[in-house]
Design a protein around this motif. Structure first.
Motif, PDB file in Angstrom:
ATOM      1  N   UNK A  52     -69.732 -15.134 -56.027  1.00  0.00           N
ATOM      2  CA  UNK A  52     -70.622 -16.027 -55.273  1.00  0.00           C
ATOM      3  C   UNK A  52     -71.317 -17.061 -56.150  1.00  0.00           C
ATOM      4  N   UNK A  53     -71.650 -16.694 -57.379  1.00  0.00           N
ATOM      5  CA  UNK A  53     -72.360 -17.635 -58.248  1.00  0.00           C
ATOM      6  C   UNK A  53     -71.422 -18.356 -59.211  1.00  0.00           C
ATOM      7  N   UNK A  54     -70.218 -17.803 -59.403  1.00  0.00           N
ATOM      8  CA  UNK A  54     -69.272 -18.384 -60.353  1.00  0.00           C
ATOM      9  C   UNK A  54     -69.577 -18.020 -61.803  1.00  0.00           C
ATOM     10  N   UNK A  55     -70.643 -17.287 -62.031  1.00  0.00           N
ATOM     11  CA  UNK A  55     -71.026 -16.917 -63.391  1.00  0.00           C
ATOM     12  C   UNK A  55     -70.088 -15.857 -63.957  1.00  0.00           C
ATOM     13  N   UNK A  56     -69.996 -15.853 -65.285  1.00  0.00           N
ATOM     14  CA  UNK A  56     -69.210 -14.851 -66.016  1.00  0.00           C
ATOM     15  C   UNK A  56     -70.113 -14.207 -67.056  1.00  0.00           C
ATOM     16  N   UNK A  57     -69.831 -12.945 -67.342  1.00  0.00           N
ATOM     17  CA  UNK A  57     -70.614 -12.219 -68.332  1.00  0.00           C
ATOM     18  C   UNK A  57     -69.730 -11.178 -68.992  1.00  0.00           C
ATOM     19  N   UNK A  58     -69.776 -11.115 -70.312  1.00  0.00           N
ATOM     20  CA  UNK A  58     -69.077 -10.083 -71.079  1.00  0.00           C
ATOM     21  C   UNK A  58     -70.041  -9.617 -72.159  1.00  0.00           C
ATOM     22  N   UNK A  59     -70.233  -8.310 -72.257  1.00  0.00           N
ATOM     23  CA  UNK A  59     -71.190  -7.801 -73.227  1.00  0.00           C
ATOM     24  C   UNK A  59     -70.957  -6.336 -73.550  1.00  0.00           C
ATOM     25  N   UNK A  60     -71.547  -5.922 -74.660  1.00  0.00           N
ATOM     26  CA  UNK A  60     -71.638  -4.510 -75.018  1.00  0.00           C
ATOM     27  C   UNK A  60     -72.958  -4.034 -74.418  1.00  0.00           C
ATOM     28  N   UNK A  61     -72.899  -3.042 -73.536  1.00  0.00           N
ATOM     29  CA  UNK A  61     -74.114  -2.585 -72.870  1.00  0.00           C
ATOM     30  C   UNK A  61     -74.657  -1.287 -73.457  1.00  0.00           C
ATOM     31  N   UNK A  62     -73.851  -0.586 -74.260  1.00  0.00           N
ATOM     32  CA  UNK A  62     -74.315   0.669 -74.855  1.00  0.00           C
ATOM     33  C   UNK A  62     -73.641   0.898 -76.202  1.00  0.00           C
ATOM     34  N   UNK A  63     -74.406   1.489 -77.101  1.00  0.00           N
ATOM     35  CA  UNK A  63     -73.909   1.892 -78.417  1.00  0.00           C
ATOM     36  C   UNK A  63     -74.224   3.372 -78.573  1.00  0.00           C
ATOM     37  N   UNK A  64     -73.208   4.156 -78.896  1.00  0.00           N
ATOM     38  CA  UNK A  64     -73.374   5.593 -78.969  1.00  0.00           C
ATOM     39  C   UNK A  64     -73.942   6.075 -77.634  1.00  0.00           C
TER      40      UNK A  64
END
Length: 189
Positions: A52-64
């Protein structure tokens, strides 16, 4: 190996929060930080495209076993109510569920998001204008639900992968082209 200096909880003091902010700022300033996080074997990452917004996101959300607070803030904003702009607090376990689903399917494709957080006002409006299909006490309103699909993955395979994990609710909406996933009780529809 990058590691948070201490856990982030609801009891985090102002001093610890400021210290954590400095640590995160250092990570944001260093251009190699995201790549360094992604190379950690225990790093969990996700990527999204919001339909709906056309936005993109890629990330590391957790470590260990630690969630990355900056990533959770970004995810809360990205998954905001696209009708009103209201930002909710998403359940971090929902991100673990999405990560497990992608692992189960053996894909790194970004999830296409149809709906994340939904404010109570938006939920009521949709309930009254859509002729059904929107729950009165939807888990979208408390940040525990998301409606998604994965490019190149048949909806039935996405549904079956989620069901096999037995981590929450799974709704199948083939005519609307999405699967609902939530961190509520295990159930299906």
């Amino acid at each position: 190996m990058p590691q948070l200096p201490y856990p982030f909880t609801r009891h985090t003091t102002r001093r610890r929060l400021l210290g954590l902010g400095q640590w995160l700022l250092a990570g944001a300033v260093l251009p190699q930080a995201p790549r360094a996080f992604a190379s950690v074997p225990e790093a969990r990452s996700l990527s999204f495209h919001h339909t709906h917004t056309g936005e993109r996101l890629a990330l590391v959300y957790a470590l260990n076993d630690q969630f990355v607070p900056e990533a959770l803030f970004s995810l809360n904003h990205f998954l905001r109510d696209h009708y009103s702009g209201a930002i909710g607090s998403m359940d971090p376990q929902l991100f673990n569920l999405l990560h497990l689903v992608r692992q189960e399917l053996g894909t790194q494709q970004p999830f296409e998001v149809i709906s994340g957080y939904r404010s109570p006002a938006t939920n009521d409006t949709l309930r009254n204008t859509r002729g059904g299909g929107v729950a009165k006490h939807s888990l979208h309103m408390v940040g525990k639900a998301i409606d998604v699909r994965l490019p190149g993955v048949p909806l039935t395979e996405l549904r079956d992968a989620a069901l096999s994990l037995r981590q929450g609710g799974v709704g199948f909406y083939p005519s609307e082209q999405f699967v609902h996933l939530d961190t509520g009780p295990v159930r299906r529809w």
